[in-house]
Each structure stands twice: as C-alpha cells, then as structure tokens.
Write an enzyme that holds these catalytic residues in place. Structure first.
Site: not given
Ligand code: AHR
Length: 516
Positions: A179, A298
């Site tokens: 990210e 994610e």
């Molecule tokens: O999954 C929780 C968090 O969400 C992770 O660390 C990050 O990559 C995202 O913002």
C-alpha cells in the site's frame, strides 16, 4: 417489492462458455504481525495444544479445514518498517522493536524460518513474502532474496543454513512493498517515486532469480483519490518486470446503509474491471506481449472505525500482541463475504491470486483465546465451502437473470449474485447470495445440457442464513451460526433444473454430482 413477496433469479450453466480455470492461489490468506494474528494466534508456545515449535495444533487443524492455500506474510502495514534479519537466528538474541504501523512491540520470536516451518506443518502451503519498500529498498530486498532462495555458498545463504534450513525456501511470489500509495504507510511514496523504485527492485531481484513472480502495489482502495493514475504511472515504469498488480478492498456498512453493504460485491467487481482496464491500456501503450494479472491480496469485511481497530496510543504504551482488529462477524457480514468470493471467482480470468485478510484473530475467520479455545467465525463457512468445491474447477460464464434491488450507493443492482463452476470430477457447483434485506428469491439453476435427463445425480446444498442477521459465533457460543442444508432445494433430473428459495440475506452453495 412488498415484503413477503418473492423475487426471481435464474442462472444458466453452459460448458461452452468458460471464464477460466480457478487458480488455487485464489484461496490464499494473510498472516501479518498485527495484534494476535501471530502471537497467541498461530504461535503460542505455552498453549496446551502447542507443538515443539510453539505452533497451536488446534489452529493448524482449523486452517486445514478452512482450505487456505497461499499465505501472504509478514504484512501489511507492518512490513514497511520491518527488518527481516531481526526474525532469524537464535531466539534469545532477537531484538524487540517498535512496530510503528500498529503502535506495538514486536518481539521477533516468530520470523521467516518459523513461518516456513508452520506452512510445512499445515500442509505445504505456499509462502507469498513481502519486502519492505517503506524504510528500505533494493539492497535489503536482495539480501532477503539471497537468504531465502540461494542454495548456498554465499554469506546469507550460508547464514540460513547455519540457522537450521539446509534447503532454500524457494519463495516464488513476492510483494514489492505494501500500500505504498497510502499516506498512513511508513515511507509512503508518490506514484513516480514508487514506480522508479519498484522497477529497480524488480530488475535486481530478477538478476538473482529470473523466474520470480512479482506483485507491484496497486491502489490500497478503489476510493483512493489517486486511483487509476497510480496504476498507470507505476505500470508505465515497471510493466514488463512484474506479474501482478495488487488490489485491496474492505467493506462495512456506512451510516446504517445495509442495502449498499450487502451489495459490496458490485464495488469489488467494478474495482477489478477498472484495474484490468489500466493493465490493458498500459500493455497496449507499451506494445507489450507480457500479461499482468491481479493479486487481490487483501479483501474482507472490516469495521475500520469501530473500537477493536483503535491502535494503542501514548509514548510509553507499545504493547506486545494487543487485541486489535478483532471483529466478530455476523451472518450479514458472512453473506457479504460470500458475495466477495463469488465476485473473485467471476473474475478468475484476471484475478489469479487473492488473500483473505487475515487468517487468525485479526479480521479473521478463526478466533482464539490465549491458553484456550479456537473457533470458527461466520465467515469461515463461505470460505471453506467455496474453497473445497471450487479448487481445480473451471468458472463458467455467469449467465444470470435476477430481479433488481435498490441501493443508495450503487443504484439498482442484481438482488441475487451467483457463479457456476464445473469441477474436475464433472460435478457442477453454484455459489449464490441473496442481497435483499426482506425478499426471498426463487432461484433456478439450469444445469448443462449434458446433465439433462441423467439419472443418478445427487444434489447437495449448504446455506448460511439466520432469522437474526446479527447472529454471531463467540467464545461462549461457538456454533451459534453454522451452515445447514437448504430444505427447499429440488433437482428435476429430467429437465436438468435445480430450484430453491434463497431467503433474504443468505449465502448458499449448490453441488450436483454423480451419486456413487
Ligand atoms: O489487513 C489490515 C491492514 O489493512 C494491512 O496491514 C494494510 O495493508 C491494510 O491497510
């Protein structure tokens, strides 16, 4: 539509129109050094079920049952300040460090070797390793790659051996940072800067190991103000050097708007299409022959503003493995979750890898009590059932007709979302959700022509639904919500049709196979 009346939906399953074979990496998950995902999650040396490595056997059993494949590790936001060297070597010599991302203390008692061993114990699951491109760069990424993948004869590969691993870890899939578009990220970068860095890191890593599969950071959300230009800028600099662009998406109801929340799959679908369009545009502009896919590494429901997600604060307050992001999922959450899985499957031609964020305790399908029980959240079931039926199968074009429902955020959308797959064993699996808050849907599935008039077919269904859409599993009531067969389901073998009622806010799987 008035409450109590029925909506209609129909899915035609046709073998002639295929989307793609399902890549087993679509059922990956994610273990971050965050809260209690690692410590008292998968690793708890004092737990009654712990093995000699300190791995909780009760959690390993549930991870196997869940069917998670690839595991992304060690972050997440955590990786952007992580020094991988801290987590290898004798445990008593490993340093404690501040984890800036989650305002916690990292003890480094679990690191790369432990993760590789844990994956072997679970069943040979694939490791997807992330490198730190927040506080670090090319040199540290190359060091980690040498340590992990070079068979021997160099300083770092020999160090790995001395630390107990004779064989290289042979990690194929690498995330180039996490990210990096997000202002919250340690070492956050502009698209220009990240694109230049990632091009040099990818080229350097390929000099050492040409066949790596590299994941470049896409936008951390569809809603980011830089979405689109970020993808274009980064891909313009690194397109031929990478294999995947990452997508991340988390959903929750805003201002009590459950109708839009239940239709979150619509947003995920649009996100995937938009990223695919950015990939295609860059490929065309560069006249490249190389294909780049999406790693949706994610995804989940996450109540980001709620109490469990408040990170510790204060100069002297850096706890070890605090309770963080421990969302307790409802039936409604699991239905949205199931819809997200359907959406990933529908896009299996572009999405070749995905990671449910995360695996244990932290926005997770599996919860644990330190020293105590481990249990399944509501979201466990759509994942485990979909993974077990879809792995090895081929997604078919979703030929779906559904009554519409209104949502404040997405306008008119399909009330039912569904996808069909043909299994390697010839069986047919359908996954469906009814997104409506109040209207049941009469759902009909027309099976492939080859199955019409066939005797000896067996129909099995599983459904997640409850009169109380807020019902949840907890330490005290671990099996309050479990899947049950859909009693309305009927197979008409002659016409090759399955009919069933999908209650409001429900997720269902339908499996038709030869009776043995
Ligand atoms: O999954 C929780 C968090 O969400 C992770 O660390 C990050 O990559 C995202 O913002």
């Amino acid at each position: 539509m008035a409450q109590g009346s029925f909506a209609n939906s129909e899915l035609i399953v046709d073998d002639d129109f295929q989307v793609a074979k399902v890549d087993k990496r679509l059922f990956g998950s994610f273990v971050e050094h965050l809260g209690r995902c690692v410590y008292t999650g998968i690793y708890e040396p004092d737990h009654p079920t712990a093995d000699a490595n300190g791995f909780r056997q009760d959690v390993i059993d549930l991870v196997r049952e869940l069917g998670a494949t690839t595991i992304r590790y060690p972050g997440g936001n955590f990786v952007s300040g992580y020094r991988w060297e801290d987590g290898v070597g004798p445990k008593q010599l490993r340093p404690r460090r501040l984890d800036l991302a989650w305002h916690s203390t990292e003890t480094n008692q679990f690191g790369l070797h432990e993760m590789v061993k844990w994956l072997q114990k679970v069943g040979g699951n694939e490791l997807m390793e992330a490198v730190n491109l927040g506080t670090r760069g090319l040199e540290e990424a190359l060091d980690l790659l040498e340590y992990a993948n070079v068979p021997g004869g160099t300083k770092l590969s020999e160090q790995r051996k001395a630390n107990g691993a004779q064989d290289p870890f042979d990690i194929r899939m690498w995330c180039l940072g996490n990210e990096m578009d997000g202002p919250w990220q340690t070492g956050h970068k502009t698209a220009e800067d990240y694109g230049a860095l990632v091009a040099s890191v990818a080229a350097g890593m390929r000099q050492m190991d040409p066949d790596l599969e590299l994941v470049v950071c896409g936008s951390s959300a569809h809603s980011m103000p830089t979405f689109g230009t970020w993808e274009e800028t980064v891909l313009s600099k690194a397109y031929d050097l990478v294999d995947f662009v990452s997508c991340h998406a988390y959903y929750q109801p805003y201002d009590g708007d459950m109708a839009s929340f239940l239709a979150s799959g619509v947003d995920m679908d649009g996100f995937i299409r938009d990223v695919a369009a950015a990939i295609d545009a860059t490929k065309a502009r560069l006249k490249s022959k190389h294909d780049v896919f999406i790693s949706f590494d994610e995804w989940n429901v996450w109540y980001q503003d709620a109490e469990p997600s408040h990170t510790p604060e204060g100069l002297g307050n850096w706890p070890v493995a605090p309770h963080l992001l421990e969302d307790v999922y409802s039936v409604a959450d699991a239905v949205v979750f199931g819809d997200l899985l359907i959406t990933l499957l529908k896009n299996a031609d572009r999405v070749r890898a995905a990671s449910l964020a995360q695996l244990v305790n932290v926005i997770a399908p599996i919860m644990t009590e330190p020293g105590g029980a481990a249990w399944r959240q509501t979201t466990f079931y759509p994942f485990s059932i979909t993974a077990s039926l879809a792995k090895g199968g081929t997604v078919l074009e979703p030929n779906l007709e559904s009554s519409q429902i209104s949502t404040p955020k997405y306008g008119q959308v399909d009330g039912v979302n569904a996808v069909a797959l043909r299994g390697a064993d010839g069986s047919v699996s359908v996954f469906a959700v009814n997104r409506s808050l109040d209207t049941p849907s009469e759902f009909s599935v027309r099976l492939p022509r080859g199955l019409h008039g066939r005797s000896g077919l067996k129909l099995e269904t599983q459904m997640l639904h409850d009169e109380d859409i807020n019902a949840r599993n907890t330490l005290q009531q671990q099996e309050r919500v479990v899947p049950r067969a859909n009693e309305t389901a009927e197979l008409d073998a002659q016409s090759g049709e399955v009919k069933l009622t999908l209650p409001p806010v429900s997720w269902a799987s339908i499996h038709v196979k030869e009776a043995i």
